[in-house]
Design a protein around this motif. Sequence first.
Motif, mmCIF file in Angstrom:
data_model
loop_
_atom_site.group_PDB
_atom_site.id
_atom_site.type_symbol
_atom_site.label_atom_id
_atom_site.label_comp_id
_atom_site.label_asym_id
_atom_site.label_seq_id
_atom_site.Cartn_x
_atom_site.Cartn_y
_atom_site.Cartn_z
ATOM 1 N N PHE A 109 0.939 -1.269 0.013
ATOM 2 C CA PHE A 109 -0.110 -0.162 -0.011
ATOM 3 C C PHE A 109 0.890 1.119 0.019
ATOM 4 O O PHE A 109 1.880 1.151 0.807
ATOM 5 C CB PHE A 109 -0.864 -0.030 1.263
ATOM 6 N N LEU B 118 3.670 -8.315 0.238
ATOM 7 C CA LEU B 118 4.807 -7.357 0.913
ATOM 8 C C LEU B 118 3.887 -6.426 1.664
ATOM 9 O O LEU B 118 2.952 -5.822 1.030
ATOM 10 C CB LEU B 118 5.549 -6.597 -0.072
ATOM 11 N N TYR C 174 -0.712 -8.860 4.499
ATOM 12 C CA TYR C 174 -2.107 -8.929 5.304
ATOM 13 C C TYR C 174 -3.107 -9.873 4.339
ATOM 14 O O TYR C 174 -4.026 -10.579 4.733
ATOM 15 C CB TYR C 174 -2.590 -7.508 5.617
ATOM 16 N N ARG D 101 -5.521 5.889 10.323
ATOM 17 C CA ARG D 101 -5.939 5.296 9.187
ATOM 18 C C ARG D 101 -7.014 5.824 8.856
ATOM 19 O O ARG D 101 -7.450 6.217 7.599
ATOM 20 C CB ARG D 101 -5.727 3.707 9.109
ATOM 21 N N MET E 126 4.316 9.091 1.835
ATOM 22 C CA MET E 126 4.887 7.699 2.013
ATOM 23 C C MET E 126 6.066 7.322 1.140
ATOM 24 O O MET E 126 6.781 6.281 1.401
ATOM 25 C CB MET E 126 3.928 6.805 1.850
ATOM 26 N N LEU F 17 8.502 5.340 3.377
ATOM 27 C CA LEU F 17 8.783 3.520 3.287
ATOM 28 C C LEU F 17 10.155 3.166 2.749
ATOM 29 O O LEU F 17 10.338 1.955 3.253
ATOM 30 C CB LEU F 17 7.631 3.056 2.249
ATOM 31 N N MET G 86 -7.615 -2.084 5.768
ATOM 32 C CA MET G 86 -6.656 -2.338 7.035
ATOM 33 C C MET G 86 -6.805 -2.084 8.359
ATOM 34 O O MET G 86 -6.377 -3.011 9.070
ATOM 35 C CB MET G 86 -5.229 -1.893 6.556
ATOM 36 N N HIS H 36 11.408 -0.548 4.195
ATOM 37 C CA HIS H 36 10.018 -1.398 4.222
ATOM 38 C C HIS H 36 9.609 -1.902 2.650
ATOM 39 O O HIS H 36 8.984 -2.660 2.504
ATOM 40 C CB HIS H 36 9.036 -0.272 4.605
HETATM 41 C C1 MLT Z 1 2.041 -1.104 2.872
HETATM 42 O O1 MLT Z 1 3.493 -1.013 2.622
HETATM 43 O O2 MLT Z 1 1.449 -1.901 2.568
HETATM 44 C C2 MLT Z 1 1.897 -0.422 4.393
HETATM 45 O O3 MLT Z 1 2.777 0.101 5.057
HETATM 46 C C3 MLT Z 1 1.136 -1.120 4.977
HETATM 47 C C4 MLT Z 1 0.296 -0.629 6.189
HETATM 48 O O4 MLT Z 1 -0.105 0.677 6.129
HETATM 49 O O5 MLT Z 1 0.074 -1.102 7.314
#
Ligand code: MLT
Length: 273
Positions: free
Chosen positions: A28, A93, A98, A132, A151, A155, A190, A243
């Motif tokens: 995400f 990933l 998830y 979120r 992000m 990330l 999420m 990440h």
């Molecule tokens: C992702 O990279 O998919 C996100 O960091 C997931 C999240 O927000 O938990």
Amino acid sequence: MTPTTRLDVLTYRTGPSDLLPLVLLHAFPLDSRMWDDMAPLVAGARTVLAVDLPGLGRSAGLGTSAPSLDDAADAVAQTLTAVGLERAIVVGLSMGGYVALALLDRHPALVAGLGLLDTRSTADDDAARANRLRVAAELESSGTVDAVRPMATALLGESSRTLHPELVDRVGALIGQQSAAGVAWSQRAMAARPDRTAVLHQFEGPALVLVGDEDVAAPVAAAEHMVAALAASQLVVVPHAGHLTAIEDPDAVADAISELAGRADVEDQRARS
Ligand code: MLT
């Protein structure tokens, strides 16, 4: 969700049917193209494909009023069935992880091998969930993805930001191409996800847990928590990566996935003989 949900599939390679196919589920707020550097490096001739999760990339949204990763996992399962895949090595990933866990929970027969990259099996705490929902509301009211543009920097690991600043632009471009509604739906889904650590306790197949040593969003401790719950997992810590390991160090990720795939093939052939 309608019974005919079909997500967009990016096929990197089509291989022989005696090798388990590899299915990649993205992070995400990105889409399947985040695998573009890594996917061609996976060893062997097996089928490699990536699925755009609902509302992201080229996949339509599910149109549900209560966003849920369970529905996303059901949509992935329906999509794999539609393209003729009954069993696969599933690698996700972060958010993709998830969804992989939801798939394992709801469609266990599909999962012949499991790769969990830069992700966690636990649910959000109250503060993360509230954040979120705040971001989702901002995305919906603005109709833009501006709320998640930062992000692109957050990330990536510090080493990548310093040594490969072009990756910030690349990730930023992927974020900028997403729909605000799809990103908001994903945030809400999420936020609603349960703790799925117990699902790992029940999985006896081959597994890989991989994490960048500079991952702040899903740190090494989250990976170790999943390894402790799995019967047959390998932990790989990728140095100097944050990440988005598949973007930051595609060779290391491809090596680890190739090793997982080899183990999964052996298990699968043993189970069939
Ligand atoms: C992702 O990279 O998919 C996100 O960091 C997931 C999240 O927000 O938990």
